[in-house]
Write an enzyme that holds these catalytic residues in place. Structure first.
Site, PDB file in Angstrom:
ATOM      1  N   GLY A  13       0.477   5.477   5.086  1.00 52.76           N
ATOM      2  CA  GLY A  13       1.090   6.752   4.687  1.00 52.76           C
ATOM      3  C   GLY A  13       0.851   7.075   3.225  1.00 52.76           C
ATOM      4  O   GLY A  13       1.719   7.589   2.540  1.00 52.76           O
ATOM      5  N   VAL A  47      -2.042   5.955  -7.328  1.00 50.44           N
ATOM      6  CA  VAL A  47      -2.875   6.660  -8.295  1.00 50.44           C
ATOM      7  C   VAL A  47      -3.672   7.690  -7.492  1.00 50.44           C
ATOM      8  O   VAL A  47      -3.466   7.830  -6.307  1.00 50.44           O
ATOM      9  CB  VAL A  47      -3.809   5.691  -9.064  1.00 50.44           C
ATOM     10  CG1 VAL A  47      -3.077   5.013 -10.191  1.00 50.44           C
ATOM     11  CG2 VAL A  47      -4.442   4.689  -8.133  1.00 50.44           C
ATOM     12  N   ALA A  50      -6.380  13.368  -9.713  1.00 53.69           N
ATOM     13  CA  ALA A  50      -7.282  14.459 -10.095  1.00 53.69           C
ATOM     14  C   ALA A  50      -8.148  14.813  -8.891  1.00 53.69           C
ATOM     15  O   ALA A  50      -8.644  13.933  -8.192  1.00 53.69           O
ATOM     16  CB  ALA A  50      -8.166  14.026 -11.261  1.00 53.69           C
ATOM     17  N   LYS A  78      -6.946  22.128 -12.968  1.00 56.14           N
ATOM     18  CA  LYS A  78      -8.093  21.373 -13.495  1.00 56.14           C
ATOM     19  C   LYS A  78      -9.345  22.254 -13.406  1.00 56.14           C
ATOM     20  O   LYS A  78      -9.744  22.656 -12.317  1.00 56.14           O
ATOM     21  CB  LYS A  78      -8.279  20.088 -12.677  1.00 56.14           C
ATOM     22  CG  LYS A  78      -9.498  19.297 -13.112  1.00 56.14           C
ATOM     23  CD  LYS A  78      -9.653  18.016 -12.318  1.00 56.14           C
ATOM     24  CE  LYS A  78     -10.996  17.383 -12.606  1.00 56.14           C
ATOM     25  NZ  LYS A  78     -11.288  16.262 -11.712  1.00 56.14           N
ATOM     26  N   VAL A 183       2.784  -3.519  10.119  1.00 62.84           N
ATOM     27  CA  VAL A 183       1.917  -3.938  11.220  1.00 62.84           C
ATOM     28  C   VAL A 183       1.574  -5.416  11.026  1.00 62.84           C
ATOM     29  O   VAL A 183       1.021  -5.795   9.989  1.00 62.84           O
ATOM     30  CB  VAL A 183       0.615  -3.099  11.250  1.00 62.84           C
ATOM     31  CG1 VAL A 183      -0.310  -3.582  12.361  1.00 62.84           C
ATOM     32  CG2 VAL A 183       0.929  -1.623  11.399  1.00 62.84           C
ATOM     33  N   LEU A 331      -9.196   4.623   1.167  1.00 61.31           N
ATOM     34  CA  LEU A 331      -9.718   3.433   0.489  1.00 61.31           C
ATOM     35  C   LEU A 331     -10.249   2.389   1.463  1.00 61.31           C
ATOM     36  O   LEU A 331     -11.056   1.545   1.087  1.00 61.31           O
ATOM     37  CB  LEU A 331      -8.622   2.833  -0.402  1.00 61.31           C
ATOM     38  CG  LEU A 331      -8.172   3.746  -1.554  1.00 61.31           C
ATOM     39  CD1 LEU A 331      -6.997   3.140  -2.304  1.00 61.31           C
ATOM     40  CD2 LEU A 331      -9.324   4.010  -2.520  1.00 61.31           C
ATOM     41  N   THR A 342     -13.558  11.807  -6.801  1.00 54.24           N
ATOM     42  CA  THR A 342     -14.147  12.121  -5.499  1.00 54.24           C
ATOM     43  C   THR A 342     -13.435  11.493  -4.299  1.00 54.24           C
ATOM     44  O   THR A 342     -13.747  11.842  -3.162  1.00 54.24           O
ATOM     45  CB  THR A 342     -15.625  11.677  -5.474  1.00 54.24           C
ATOM     46  OG1 THR A 342     -15.742  10.404  -6.116  1.00 54.24           O
ATOM     47  CG2 THR A 342     -16.498  12.683  -6.185  1.00 54.24           C
TER      48      THR A 342
HETATM   49  C1  LIG Z   1      -7.392   3.328 -10.330  1.00 57.97           C
HETATM   50  C2  LIG Z   1      -7.634   4.401  -9.331  1.00 57.97           C
HETATM   51  C3  LIG Z   1      -7.648   5.733  -9.740  1.00 57.97           C
HETATM   52  C4  LIG Z   1      -7.902   6.738  -8.828  1.00 57.97           C
HETATM   53  N1  LIG Z   1      -7.994   8.039  -9.247  1.00 57.97           N
HETATM   54  C5  LIG Z   1      -8.364   9.001  -8.368  1.00 57.97           C
HETATM   55  C6  LIG Z   1      -8.497  10.356  -8.763  1.00 57.97           C
HETATM   56  O1  LIG Z   1      -8.245  10.724  -9.910  1.00 57.97           O
HETATM   57  N2  LIG Z   1      -8.910  11.246  -7.837  1.00 57.97           N
HETATM   58  C7  LIG Z   1      -9.162  10.891  -6.554  1.00 57.97           C
HETATM   59  O2  LIG Z   1      -9.595  11.736  -5.770  1.00 57.97           O
HETATM   60  N3  LIG Z   1      -8.977   9.620  -6.141  1.00 57.97           N
HETATM   61  C8  LIG Z   1      -8.590   8.684  -7.002  1.00 57.97           C
HETATM   62  N4  LIG Z   1      -8.394   7.405  -6.569  1.00 57.97           N
HETATM   63  C9  LIG Z   1      -8.458   7.108  -5.144  1.00 57.97           C
HETATM   64  C10 LIG Z   1      -7.124   7.514  -4.498  1.00 57.97           C
HETATM   65  O3  LIG Z   1      -6.069   6.834  -5.130  1.00 57.97           O
HETATM   66  C11 LIG Z   1      -7.149   7.170  -3.028  1.00 57.97           C
HETATM   67  O4  LIG Z   1      -8.283   7.703  -2.429  1.00 57.97           O
HETATM   68  C12 LIG Z   1      -5.947   7.755  -2.334  1.00 57.97           C
HETATM   69  O5  LIG Z   1      -4.765   7.431  -2.986  1.00 57.97           O
HETATM   70  C13 LIG Z   1      -5.881   7.293  -0.905  1.00 57.97           C
HETATM   71  O6  LIG Z   1      -5.395   6.006  -0.786  1.00 57.97           O
HETATM   72  P1  LIG Z   1      -5.089   5.484   0.672  1.00 57.97           P
HETATM   73  O7  LIG Z   1      -4.153   6.418   1.344  1.00 57.97           O
HETATM   74  O8  LIG Z   1      -6.383   5.192   1.336  1.00 57.97           O
HETATM   75  O9  LIG Z   1      -4.394   4.068   0.402  1.00 57.97           O
HETATM   76  P2  LIG Z   1      -2.915   3.707  -0.092  1.00 57.97           P
HETATM   77  O10 LIG Z   1      -2.313   4.720  -0.974  1.00 57.97           O
HETATM   78  O11 LIG Z   1      -3.013   2.317  -0.590  1.00 57.97           O
HETATM   79  O12 LIG Z   1      -2.053   3.700   1.227  1.00 57.97           O
HETATM   80  C14 LIG Z   1      -2.111   2.653   2.157  1.00 57.97           C
HETATM   81  C15 LIG Z   1      -0.994   2.818   3.163  1.00 57.97           C
HETATM   82  O13 LIG Z   1      -1.135   1.827   4.178  1.00 57.97           O
HETATM   83  C16 LIG Z   1       0.108   1.223   4.426  1.00 57.97           C
HETATM   84  N5  LIG Z   1      -0.105  -0.127   4.937  1.00 57.97           N
HETATM   85  C17 LIG Z   1      -0.974  -1.057   4.488  1.00 57.97           C
HETATM   86  N6  LIG Z   1      -0.864  -2.187   5.218  1.00 57.97           N
HETATM   87  C18 LIG Z   1       0.090  -1.954   6.149  1.00 57.97           C
HETATM   88  C19 LIG Z   1       0.662  -2.720   7.183  1.00 57.97           C
HETATM   89  N7  LIG Z   1       0.317  -3.976   7.413  1.00 57.97           N
HETATM   90  N8  LIG Z   1       1.614  -2.149   7.945  1.00 57.97           N
HETATM   91  C20 LIG Z   1       2.028  -0.867   7.728  1.00 57.97           C
HETATM   92  N9  LIG Z   1       1.513  -0.094   6.770  1.00 57.97           N
HETATM   93  C21 LIG Z   1       0.564  -0.633   5.984  1.00 57.97           C
HETATM   94  C22 LIG Z   1       0.806   1.258   3.072  1.00 57.97           C
HETATM   95  O14 LIG Z   1       2.189   1.128   3.229  1.00 57.97           O
HETATM   96  C23 LIG Z   1       0.395   2.639   2.585  1.00 57.97           C
HETATM   97  O15 LIG Z   1       1.278   3.600   3.142  1.00 57.97           O
HETATM   98  C24 LIG Z   1      -8.110   6.397  -7.468  1.00 57.97           C
HETATM   99  C25 LIG Z   1      -8.041   5.075  -7.052  1.00 57.97           C
HETATM  100  C26 LIG Z   1      -7.795   4.073  -7.967  1.00 57.97           C
HETATM  101  C27 LIG Z   1      -7.717   2.650  -7.505  1.00 57.97           C
END
Ligand SMILES: Cc1cc2nc3c(=O)[nH]c(=O)nc-3n(C[C@H](O)[C@H](O)[C@H](O)COP(=O)(O)OP(=O)(O)OC[C@H]3O[C@@H](n4cnc5c(N)ncnc54)[C@H](O)[C@@H]3O)c2cc1C
Length: 498
Positions: A13, A47, A50, A78, A183, A331, A342
């Protein structure tokens, strides 16, 4: 028709999970059940603040009210990224979302400018770019452009947690089920190899026909369970850690992101309505975490809110982003450092691609392979654009910059740089999110000046060329006069209080 997809389960989420849920619900409608599982205990990466202009399409498809969106997510506008110290220390340039000047058939504006430069003109490309002029003046308005010359594409900086909550509310109101839970296990059908269900801590089982892995860097389904493979790109992009810390709001907010290069990495500064987002992306081979913390904390513009947090990553991409009945989004699908903001775009693009190729009647190799082909290409094109910032540096103050300057880069990137250097030619590859004006600005900003220009630029006399450039500069400046400051715009448009 037994394989018909009736229920999609999203694991995670964060931004990826909730953007997937909102878009799928909006586009696929009621016939498909959507359940999202997330664990507050694990939390989100927090994080990712942007964005780039295609985020506007997401908002349009979801039918969001822009003023409400800005208010709820504490967004600012932006218009550009300002790169500081990237070519050499003490110098800066912009990568704006705009298009400098006005191009004509077969001949981009920069060919005219190159000719003028060769005759001694001292103006810069950005003098002809409205996004740049507004960034420097700290101004913004939503222009009703009478002329494409005054188009000013923009994106947002937003609070990542608030954005997730906003999309969560949107999705839940439209029937997406949210389940809180961790999970612990994933059940695979022994015959097909497809995921059948998830088992949560406490024993609850969640079944589904199709799964979207938005579990973040860990890639719970795609990596840990299915072993989809990972292509490592850290030899091209050696930064492998980030350290992030928010800080108090700093004076007037400016409508651009700052990217400030240090001796082995770079620092971002993202202005939000209520605070600044800051972070340092660095190579752990060159900086210890203590050194990184010192650099970050000593280069904040305002008081830190809390302690810095380290995020480890490995640059690259998941080989099979769609594997069996699982698609990795966010990610879990790979990591490219946030230099050009991006990642959130890659989430959007993955969901749009999935919607185009959605396996309504079951997963087929054709759908899966096409999806994987397109996502690979898209990742590679963004990768090359990011590599270019490092590769074209002229800094001599650290081994980090000397190494990145001397590395072997992908052949396509070398070709693009070579073409531009030769005669200012720009290449627009299919599926490349970065348009020609982006390549142009970063190549010029990083110090490549074309040796020659297109002969069409010789069609004007010297006098006509001078007049053309002078009137272009004047025209670009025209709307600026009437524009409010960026903060005043936010206040008038969505009630944001400084
Ligand atoms: C340092 C940094 C800076 C960034 N800056 C930018 C930016 O400026 N612009 C941009 O476009 N992108 C940026 N990004 C990328 C951006 O942060 C991610 O693309 C975005 O937040 C999506 O993350 P996510 O949802 O894939 O993962 P996460 O936010 O990590 O979410 C993962 C989810 O999975 C759940 N989860 C994991 N394991 C389990 C489990 N076993 N059971 C139940 N739930 C689970 C967690 O609870 C969470 O809800 C940056 C990334 C980093 C690391």
């Amino acid at each position: 028709m037994n394989d018909r997809i009736r229920k999609v389960v999203i694991v995670g989420g964060g931004t990826a999970g909730w953007m997937s849920a909102a878009l799928l619900r909006r586009v696929l409608g009621e016939p498909i059940d959507i359940e999202l599982v997330e664990s507050e205990e694990i939390g989100i990466v927090g994080v990712g603040e942007a964005t780039i202009p295609p985020i506007q399409h997401v908002n349009a498809v979801l039918g969001l009210d822009e003023a409400e969106f800005l208010r709820e997510t504490k967004s600012t506008i932006k218009l550009a990224i300002r790169f500081e110290n990237w070519r050499v220390t003490g110098e800066r340039y912009y990568h704006t979302f705009g298009a400098p000047g006005r191009s004509q058939a077969f001949c981009h504006f920069h060919h005219f400018l190159t000719r003028a430069w060769q005759a001694g003109d001292r103006s810069s490309l950005w003098d002809y770019d409205l996004n740049y002029l507004c960034s420097e003046a700290g101004k913004f308005a939503k222009l009703q452009a009478r002329d494409p010359l005054w188009e000013m594409p923009y994106a947002y900086h937003f609070d990542a947690s608030l954005y997730g909550q906003y999309l969560r509310k949107y999705s839940e109101q439209r029937g997406v089920t949210r389940t809180e839970g961790l999970v612990e296990d994933v059940d695979i059908d022994p015959e097909s190899g497809q995921v059948r269900s998830l088992r949560l801590r406490g024993g609850r089982v969640i079944e589904g026909d199709f799964f979207i892995d938005c579990s973040g860097i860990r890639g719970l389904l795609i990596h840990q369970k299915l072993g989809a493979g990972y292509e490592d790109w850290s030899h091209w992009l050696p930064c492998d850690r980030a350290m992030a810390v928010p800080s108090e709001r700093f004076e007037d907010t400016l409508p651009f992101t700052r990217s400030i290069a240090h001796s082995a990495g770079w620092q971002w500064r993202i202005p939000l309505q209520h605070r600044n987002g800051n972070g340092l992306v660095y190579s752990s081979n060159h900086y210890s975490d203590e050194q990184a913390a010192d650099i970050l904390m000593n280069n904040l513009e305002s008081k830190a809110i809390g302690e810095p947090r380290i995020i480890r990553f490995r640059t690259g991409r998941t080989r099979k982003q769609w594997h069996r009945n699982v698609v990795a989004v966010g990610l879990s699908s790979g990591f490219l450092e946030p230099l050009e903001s991006t990642s959130i775009y890659l989430i959007q693009s993955a969901v749009v691609r999935l919607l185009h190729l959605f396996p309504h009647s079951g997963v087929t190799p054709e759908l899966r392979d096409e999806y994987n082909r397109r996502s690979q290409r898209e990742y590679e094109l963004i990768r090359d654009f990011i590599i270019m910032h490092y590769y074209l540096n002229e800094r001599d103050d650290s081994q980090f910059w000397r190494d990145t300057r001397n590395m072997d880069v992908p052949a396509r990137l070398t070709e693009k740089i070579g073409l531009f250097r030769a005669n200012g030619s720009l290449v627009q590859d299919q599926l490349d999110i970065f348009l020609e004006s982006s390549w142009l600005q970063v190549m010029l900003g990083q110090g490549i000046t074309p040796r020659d220009y297109h002969p069409i630029a010789d069609s004007l006399s010297e006098e006509q060329l001078r007049e053309k450039l002078a009137s272009m500069k004047k025209l670009k400046l025209e709307p600026l006069e009437q524009m409010p400051s960026h903060d005043r715009f936010l206040e008038m448009f969505c009630g944001a209080k400084a």
